[in-house]
Write a protein that holds these residues in place. Sequence first.
Motif: not given
Length: 545
Positions: A177-193, A197-202
Amino acid sequence: MKNSDDKGDSDNESKSGDAVENVVIIGSGPAGYTAAIYAARANMKPLLFEGVSAGIPGGQLMTTSEVENFPGFAAGITGPELMAQMRAQAKRWGAQIVTDDVTHVDLSEGPPFTLRAAEQDDEIQSYSVIVATGASAKRLGIETEESFWSRGVSACAICDGTAPIFRDRVLAVVGGGDSGCEEAVYLTKYASHVHLLVRSDKLRASKALQDRVLAHPAVSVHFSVSVVEFKGDSGVRVPSRQRRRVRSNISSMSSSESESEDAAADDEQQQFSNAAKSNASPLAAVRLVNSKTGTFEEIACSGVFYAIGHTPNTSLFRDSPLELDDAGYVKVKQGTVETSVRGVFAAGDVQDRDWRQAVTAAGTGCMAALSAERFLSENGYGVEYHQQNVLGEGDEKARESSGSGDGGGVEDEAPRVSDTKENFDAEKTSHRGSFALRKLYHESHRPIVVKYISKSCGPCRQLGPILSAVVREYDGKIHYVEIDIEEDADIAESAGVSGTPTVQVFLNKGMIESKSGVLMKSKLRTMMNTAVSRANKEALETADV
């Protein structure tokens, strides 16, 4: 409502003679703070309990990196900053805000209703109640989850993602959802990659966020997968490529104030690391199952962050007349914020199964305050408190109160400038930075209370004034050191800090206790009392030798 200037008015007293509040707001966040703003502007002098145990004072937005869809902020605003401004606005208009948990509500009789709070000596009575307790992050509930919780697995990327143990590592986010996508982008500032992980197919996020995630070179999206296991690694936390930097940092801050050999510096680092060492091995991998193929795979990663939805915080009302639905949300009458109990209103995510947005939460907070005002007026309850000295919009005091917790008017006393060789004073109670911590760790016999924070951490803003208020009570008996985990990453990593805020207590090069999150004054006092008592006992034993 009656005028507060009326003499001999007994209608605003309980049967025991104690004053009765016009309205008590349970919970904060956009719903609670907006309710407080509107109630205060209506001269109701609301009493708001922010809550600690069931969530974070300020609500879920305190763990949100960027809020881009709240009206009025064209360039966006961080969740903690938005909540700090709302809180300051409520205080400006006279709302009474307490960082405490409501532990009991009796809705069987009333109004007035009876409430108890964890750190209040007396019962509170109120003619109306607004429930804005929000929701808490869900967990997966898998077998290995508890072993790695706060040791590689977290529900708050903005609180914990800046921790040095996650810097330049591969991380994962669970949720589409929105939170998952926001956090993934946010963490790229610190993580190498980052693996999403999405339970559904979209993805279920907004189209703008979907586009951002799918186009990001440092994010890989995995569809139709579920986490089944977390796996650990007992290896060394500090990789060899960071070792030289760690040695250099330690040598330059040696307690002897002279250059040390690398071996001696490593020994100092090891002493501190051993004192703060966690028993759990760090997270090394996450095991997934594909719901379509039934196949398993492992992804190597050092941290996993949940963004899988929330559960309403309504345990306080399970045995009360307040009606809840099958998922635990407070039931409200169609098109209103009225609950099954006359004089009780619900606002925000605690009653919203569908939208769960900051702006809709704020809207229902407004509705709840206006409904409470109408309820009091129609039934002849309460007292109107006329505004005496409303601060101007640009007043410094209003800005200074922004984001402060229940410090009794005390600002966060940790110095804003880090201690250096030139300005360090071992007699002072409050300090900042790794130089002070190293000096005190090696030379002081007082307990050392260390608060680890990061600039983007909303809960850190709440804890600061609360902890400062307690520290003042122990002036001269302890040392208080603030460590920014981004400025002093090596210190934080050596201490095993995996998220912020974290409070650790040291005495004579040994760690007594470590706690994470926003802590109430009673818990902080217990930690410090234990440390001071132990320090006094050890001092007596040393004197007897």
